[in-house]
Each structure stands twice: as structure tokens, then as C-alpha cells.
Motif scaffolding. Structure first.
Motif, short mmCIF file in Angstrom:
data_model
loop_
_atom_site.label_atom_id
_atom_site.label_comp_id
_atom_site.label_asym_id
_atom_site.label_seq_id
_atom_site.Cartn_x
_atom_site.Cartn_y
_atom_site.Cartn_z
N GLU A 154 11.79 -4.68 7.97
CA GLU A 154 12.90 -4.78 7.03
C GLU A 154 13.10 -3.47 6.26
O GLU A 154 13.72 -3.45 5.20
N GLU A 155 12.54 -2.37 6.79
CA GLU A 155 12.60 -1.05 6.16
C GLU A 155 12.03 -1.07 4.74
O GLU A 155 12.59 -0.48 3.82
N GLN A 156 10.92 -1.78 4.61
CA GLN A 156 10.17 -1.78 3.37
C GLN A 156 8.79 -1.17 3.64
O GLN A 156 8.27 -1.29 4.75
N VAL A 157 8.24 -0.53 2.62
CA VAL A 157 6.95 0.14 2.74
C VAL A 157 5.97 -0.49 1.76
O VAL A 157 6.31 -0.73 0.59
N LEU A 158 4.76 -0.74 2.22
CA LEU A 158 3.74 -1.34 1.37
C LEU A 158 3.18 -0.30 0.41
O LEU A 158 2.69 0.75 0.84
N MET A 159 3.27 -0.59 -0.88
CA MET A 159 2.77 0.32 -1.92
C MET A 159 1.88 -0.46 -2.89
O MET A 159 1.95 -1.68 -2.97
N ILE A 160 1.06 0.30 -3.62
CA ILE A 160 0.19 -0.28 -4.64
C ILE A 160 0.63 0.26 -6.00
O ILE A 160 0.71 1.47 -6.19
N HIS A 161 0.91 -0.64 -6.93
CA HIS A 161 1.13 -0.24 -8.32
C HIS A 161 -0.25 -0.28 -8.98
O HIS A 161 -0.79 -1.34 -9.23
N ARG A 162 -0.80 0.91 -9.19
CA ARG A 162 -2.21 1.04 -9.59
C ARG A 162 -2.45 0.55 -11.01
O ARG A 162 -1.79 0.98 -11.94
N ASN A 163 -3.46 -0.34 -11.15
CA ASN A 163 -3.89 -0.76 -12.48
C ASN A 163 -5.35 -0.37 -12.72
O ASN A 163 -5.87 -0.58 -13.80
N LYS A 164 -5.99 0.20 -11.71
CA LYS A 164 -7.37 0.68 -11.85
C LYS A 164 -7.38 1.84 -12.84
O LYS A 164 -6.51 2.71 -12.81
N LEU A 175 2.79 2.12 5.49
CA LEU A 175 3.00 1.02 6.42
C LEU A 175 4.39 0.44 6.17
O LEU A 175 4.70 -0.01 5.07
N GLU A 176 5.21 0.49 7.23
CA GLU A 176 6.59 0.02 7.13
C GLU A 176 6.74 -1.28 7.90
O GLU A 176 6.22 -1.43 9.00
N ASN A 177 7.46 -2.24 7.30
CA ASN A 177 7.74 -3.48 8.02
C ASN A 177 9.12 -3.40 8.67
O ASN A 177 9.83 -2.41 8.52
#
Length: 160
Positions: free
Chosen positions: A13-23, A9-11
Motif C-alpha cells: 500500500e506504499e507504506q513504510v514501517l517506522m518506529i516512533h522512538r520512546n526509548k 520495509l514497504e508494504n
């Protein structure tokens, strides 16, 4: 065999939503696009909508299939099974970003730095292609955490 989805998913502002996994699983400590398992009787495009809402609080719109990734299991896959993953792209969404993602910390990451994140080696190879029009197929063979081989095929006209 298992089916999954990833959503880039890109906004504006040319940024992409990511998850830094802690699971605590094979992805712990790595960055991944939001996504998850396809449930029984659910189409992958429905999974993309559901998983994005569950993990991020955002309702995606107009998502496009950009890739189908295969991860075979020759007995030493870090993923525990053979996986086929449908990768979607969207730049249209509504809602408020959740502060409590069950998988880890959500962060908007500049698109041009995605390949610098701590990710699976295969992710650094296919991720830049997700932002191009069309659709492709790729296969990534891992032994433990080591990428042994990969291949690409297909175009928007021939594959998806």
C-alpha cells in the motif's frame, strides 16, 4: 567505530514501517526505520533479519543493500561514536506485526510523508533515495543535534 543497520520495509500500500522512538536515548521522540547494532561475527544482512524480527515480529525476505551511511565523530556527535550504517530495503515479509516493540511505537507511514516526520535532518535527505534502485554512500557530520555537512557518492555499479 560502530556498525549498524536500518531497514526500510514497504508494504503493497506504499507504506513504510517506522518506529516512533520512546526509548530514552539520543533518538527519543524521533521516527526511525527499524534496525540496530551489528553484533560480533554477524554480517550486516544477518543483523537486518535479526533486528527486524526482534523489533517488529516480521521476517523480511529479499532485502537489498541500498546505502552505506557514515556518521563521523569529531567529539560532538549526538551518537557518541563514529558509526557506519548499512541501509536495506525490502517489500517482502511474513509474520504478524508485534504490538510490543522495545524501541517505541510501530506504525505504517505513507511513503510520501516520510520526510514530514520528526527525524534527524540527515534522514530527511537520504530517505527518499532508499526507494530508488541501486546503492549509494553518504556521509553526515553532526555537531550535537545540528547537521553541519553532508555528501553523497557512489552508484550501484561503482559502490555496492
Amino acid at each position: 567505530m560502530k556498525l549498524g543497520v536500518l531497514v526500510y520495509l514497504e508494504n503493497n500500500e506504499e507504506q513504510v514501517l517506522m518506529i516512533h522512538r520512546n526509548k530514552k536515548d539520543e533518538h527519543q521522540g524521533l521516527w526511525l526505520a527499524p534496525g540496530g547494532k551489528v553484533e560480533p561475527n554477524e554480517a550486516p544482512y544477518e543483523t537486518a533479519i535479526r533486528e527486524m524480527l526482534e523489533e517488529t515480529g516480521l521476517q523480511i525476505k529479499d532485502h537489498e543493500l541500498r546505502a552505506v551511511l557514515s556518521f563521523p565523530d569529531d567529539g560532538d556527535s549526538p551518537f557518541g561514536d563514529e558509526w557506519h550504517v548499512f541501509v536495506f530495503y525490502s517489500n517482502s515479509f511474513s509474520g504478524t506485526l508485534s504490538e510490543n516493540c522495545p524501541e517505541g511505537k510501530l506504525e505504517w507511514v505513507p511513503k510520501n510523508t516520510l520526510t514530514e516526520l520528526a527525524t534527524w535532518e540527515g534522514d530527511r535527505i537520504f530517505t527518499p533515495k532508499i526507494f530508488n534502485p541501486g546503492c549509494f554512500s553518504a556521509k553526515f557530520l553532526y555537531s550535537g543535534n545540528t547537521l553541519l555537512d553532508y555528501s553523497f557518492s557512489g552508484t550501484a555499479e561503482k559502490f555496492c
